[in-house]
Design an enzyme around this catalytic site. Structure first.
Site, PDB file in Angstrom:
ATOM      1  N   SER A 179      -4.369  -7.827  -9.866  1.00 47.39           N
ATOM      2  CA  SER A 179      -5.014  -6.578  -9.460  1.00 47.39           C
ATOM      3  C   SER A 179      -4.748  -6.268  -8.001  1.00 47.39           C
ATOM      4  O   SER A 179      -4.729  -5.107  -7.607  1.00 47.39           O
ATOM      5  CB  SER A 179      -6.534  -6.683  -9.623  1.00 47.39           C
ATOM      6  OG  SER A 179      -6.919  -6.273 -10.880  1.00 47.39           O
ATOM      7  N   GLU A 195     -12.960  -3.784  -8.263  1.00 46.93           N
ATOM      8  CA  GLU A 195     -11.578  -3.359  -8.523  1.00 46.93           C
ATOM      9  C   GLU A 195     -11.200  -2.132  -7.682  1.00 46.93           C
ATOM     10  O   GLU A 195     -10.167  -2.114  -7.013  1.00 46.93           O
ATOM     11  CB  GLU A 195     -11.404  -3.056 -10.018  1.00 46.93           C
ATOM     12  CG  GLU A 195     -10.011  -2.608 -10.409  1.00 46.93           C
ATOM     13  CD  GLU A 195      -9.002  -3.744 -10.387  1.00 46.93           C
ATOM     14  OE1 GLU A 195      -9.165  -4.698 -11.155  1.00 46.93           O
ATOM     15  OE2 GLU A 195      -8.055  -3.675  -9.599  1.00 46.93           O
ATOM     16  N   ASP A 241      -8.368  -2.031  -4.697  1.00 43.79           N
ATOM     17  CA  ASP A 241      -7.149  -1.229  -4.849  1.00 43.79           C
ATOM     18  C   ASP A 241      -7.032  -0.202  -3.725  1.00 43.79           C
ATOM     19  O   ASP A 241      -5.968  -0.039  -3.122  1.00 43.79           O
ATOM     20  CB  ASP A 241      -7.162  -0.487  -6.189  1.00 43.79           C
ATOM     21  CG  ASP A 241      -7.161  -1.423  -7.385  1.00 43.79           C
ATOM     22  OD1 ASP A 241      -6.872  -2.617  -7.202  1.00 43.79           O
ATOM     23  OD2 ASP A 241      -7.453  -0.955  -8.505  1.00 43.79           O
TER      24      ASP A 241
END
Ligand SMILES: *[C@@H]1O[C@H](CO)[C@@H](O)[C@H](O)[C@H]1NC(C)=O
Ligand SMILES: *[C@@H]1O[C@H](CO)[C@@H](O)[C@H](O)[C@H]1NC(C)=O
Ligand SMILES: *[C@@H]1O[C@H](CO)[C@@H](O)[C@H](O)[C@H]1NC(C)=O
Ligand SMILES: *[C@@H]1O[C@H](CO)[C@@H](O)[C@H](O)[C@H]1NC(C)=O
Ligand SMILES: *[C@@H]1O[C@H](CO)[C@@H](O)[C@H](O)[C@H]1NC(C)=O
Length: 649
Positions: free
Chosen positions: A566, A310, A314
């Protein structure tokens, strides 16, 4: 009518004579349905002298005007567009009234809780004190029990319902700990460790390895693959620039924040690997500014896709798309207790926080963390500055939390919107289902009980349904489509489905009422009122979308394919950050809360009109012309969106 009133009053008199309480009480909150995994230990008698740390959330002033105040600085037709408020003005506007503070103080004193024992937060939003089980049971007319989580063995102190004096109902939001349970749980803890809390925010399993790519499979850096002709198989920063027609940043004028929850962490070696292969203009070693909140660490001790995927995703895309603008990483929570959105919000707004910690101990990290190895410092409280755009790719199911808790947090997004911050949340990866693909067993998701997801009630996401955030869904490029075509995308149906639907908690904000009405007029879904709230009076989500399939991401030393909203949220946030850069260059404010402007400019989006968001044993909603609860208004058309925002004062 009169007789009924008289009868009720008579009832109270009788009660008052029988019980020691001189004031009439009213039920304040009640758990609708027992959470299946929590069992009440009726045989464990609580020690009457055990101390419970109580927090009373006081009703703030002017919240009923908050929507209009935010529209005043955010609506494109407002003469005050972009005139954001100072934090001081926000604090003063919403602080509870002297009457609220005074009447709660009197009640506590009359109930035997001397005012010297009560601490009020700086914002006056919370009254906190320690009281024995006996005192609290009397104060709230309730009974506390120990509950045990069947899956983890964790214990938790809670009650089934509680009451407050009738005349105080309007002054009190909610009291903790009472009916709420830990939303998420972490590994089994010492059973007497009632105060220990779980890590409350998980990466909405919003990122996944492609099922056709084994963990660690090296996509082998092969520049010939990463071309515009292959964007339907490999998404790169270059693909996103081509899809949404934007170019690199140039001026380094704006700020962009990415929030991550420990133990999720990025690896600098992964950032460097990404730059080398997919963003060569960025020097190796380029890193985010790191704000460590509540004893957080960017840990490197455990490395795996779950630990790094994640954060790597990002940060790689945020940094690549807005460079040379600064990206701030808000790394939140220690590695023992973990943290929640409220802990992050406390860290950027001292008024939301309290000197003694204003959080709900059943949901939020409480610092100092008393557990072994936990963070021993005070909770961060207004320590860090909010970036102009803040993207978060974590989320709850709405039904994991109480409506009161969600409303309070949602109002905080409203306040930070007044201050000029844009909040983006991913809409979830399971279509109309909730985290892990689960659906609700009860109408309105009452009680937060879930099934495996083959049937049941649609399970909306929070904070995606809060009307003061911008909720971002996911799209994918249609197979074998060149991104130069005008409409190359559809709703994401590779590995994940774009989260979308309608809230069970929040009313429909006026900025989306025309879009939602038009959706129902032309494309009324066939689902029933038992599957979701189809009253057309509730908040629909997502608001917008961006590509969420086949992102090439460097994770743990290899390039992998990653899917999810995401990915969509940081990409959409990058577009807004580039718009902020241009507004600042034109001597204008940053954009702040964008929803009123985006709904007023649907032509600034590439409308997505195919694909759906299956879940709960249904095909889900369908992406159609105009707004829909799969892809919102669509994906950004940067030149048009920039023009719309630059046209505003
Ligand atoms: C409650 O007790 C704890 C532990 O002794 C203490 O740290 C805390 O400050 C107390 N809270 C209040 C509001 O007095
Ligand atoms: C991309 O934006 C430019 C203006 O910046 C415009 O001239 C061009 O036509 C746009 N391209 C597409 C494919 O829409
Ligand atoms: C903009 O990004 C592209 C693609 O990564 C890169 O080739 C180019 O050098 C960049 N331009 C500048 C001025 O950084
Ligand atoms: C749907 O939402 C509306 C507005 O909040 C509410 O009045 C209604 O009771 C809800 N209906 C169902 C079936 O939950
Ligand atoms: C912005 O303001 C500065 C200082 O007041 C001025 O020098 C500059 O020309 C202005 N730029 C624009 C685009 O208006």
């Amino acid at each position: 009518m009169k007789l009924t009133v008289l009868a009720i009053v008579g009832g109270f008199v009788a009660q008052a004579l029988a019980a020691p309480a001189p004031v009439p009480y009213t039920l304040h909150e009640k758990r609708e349905v027992q959470k299946e995994k929590w069992t009440r230990n009726l045989d464990v008698k609580l020690n009457r002298d055990a101390v419970i740390p109580i927090s009373i959330g006081l009703t703030q002033r002017n919240l009923e005007n908050g929507y209009d105040m935010l529209m005043d600085v955010s609506h494109p037709e407002s003469p005050n567009y972009g005139k954001h408020w100072s934090m001081q003005k926000i604090k003063e506007t919403f602080a509870p009234s002297a009457e609220t503070v005074g009447s709660v103080k009197s009640w506590l004193a009359e109930s035997g809780i001397d005012n010297s024992r009560v601490k009020f937060s700086k914002s006056l939003g919370w009254a906190k004190f320690n009281a024995t089980v006996e005192e609290v049971e009397y104060l709230l007319r309730t009974e506390y029990y120990a509950y045990t989580n069947a899956e983890t063995g964790n214990d938790h102190l809670a009650c089934e319902d509680y009451s407050v004096p009738t005349h105080l109902k309007e002054h009190i939001d909610f009291v903790t700990p009472t009916i709420h349970f830990d939303a998420l749980v972490k590994p089994k803890k010492n059973r007497r460790d009632l105060e220990k809390r779980s890590m409350r925010v998980r990466p909405t399993p919003q990122i996944k390895k492609g099922s056709d790519i084994a963990p660690g499979t090296d996509l082998s850096p092969d520049a010939t693959k990463y071309t515009l002709a292959n964007c339907y198989e490999y998404i790169t920063p270059e693909c996103l620039r081509a899809l949404y027609n934007f170019t690199n940043g140039t001026l380094a004028l704006s700020s962009y924040g990415i929030v991550e929850y420990t133990p999720q962490a990025y690896l600098q070696t992964d950032l460097n690997l990404f730059y080398t292969n997919l963003a060569r203009e960025i020097p190796s070693g380029t890193k985010p500014t790191v704000d460590l909140i509540d004893g957080a660490t960017v840990q490197t001790t455990t490395q795996s896709f779950d630990d790094n995927g994640e954060s790597d995703l990002d940060l790689q895309y945020a940094i690549a798309l807005v460079y040379p603008q600064k990206v701030t990483l808000y790394q939140t929570g220690d590695s023992v207790e973990g943290a929640s959105f409220n802990n992050f919000l406390d860290a950027i707004d001292a008024a939301y926080c309290t000197s003694g910690g204003g959080d709900d101990s059943s949901q939020d990290g409480i610092y100092p963390d008393t557990a072994s190895g936990g963070y021993k410092g005070d909770e961060d409280c207004g320590t860090f500055k909010a970036a102009s755009v803040i993207s978060t790719s974590y989320g709850y199911n709405e039904a994991d939390l109480t409506a009161a808790y969600e409303t309070r947090q949602c109002n905080e997004y409203m306040k930070l919107g007044l201050a000029g911050t844009t909040f983006l949340y991913s809409s979830g990866d399971y279509g109309v289902a909730g985290n892990s693909g689960q659906c609700c067993t009860k109408a309105k998701c009452a009680g937060g009980t879930y099934n495996s997801g083959t049937s049941g009630t649609f399970n909306p996401a929070f904070p995606a349904t809060c009307p003061y955030v911008t909720s971002v869904g996911a799209t994918q490029i249609k197979p074998n489509t060149l991104v130069t075509a005008t409409a190359p995308e559809e709703a994401c149906q590779t590995v994940i489905y774009s989260g979308g639907g309608f809230s069970n908690v929040f009313a429909m904000p006026s900025y989306q009422s025309a879009a939602v009405a038009s959706y129902y007029t032309s494309h009324k879904p066939s689902f029933t009122a038992t599957q979701y709230n189809n009253s057309q009076a509730v908040r629909g989500y997502p608001d917008v979308s961006a590509n969420g399939a086949n992102y090439v991401v460097a994770v743990d030393g290899t390039l992998s394919l990653v899917y999810g909203t995401s990915a969509s949220a940081p990409t959409f946030g990058s577009v807004i950050t580039l718009i902020n850069e241009q507004r600042i260059a034109a001597n204008k404010s940053v954009v702040g809360f964008i929803n009123p402007t985006v709904y007023a400019n649907p032509s600034a989006f590439n409308d997505i009109t195919s694909g759906g968001n299956e879940g709960c044993g249904t095909a889900g909603f369908t992406a159609v012309a105009g707004w829909d609860p799969v892809t919102g208004l669509g994906t950004p058309n940067y030149p048009k969106l920039l023009a719309a925002f630059l046209a505003l004062s």
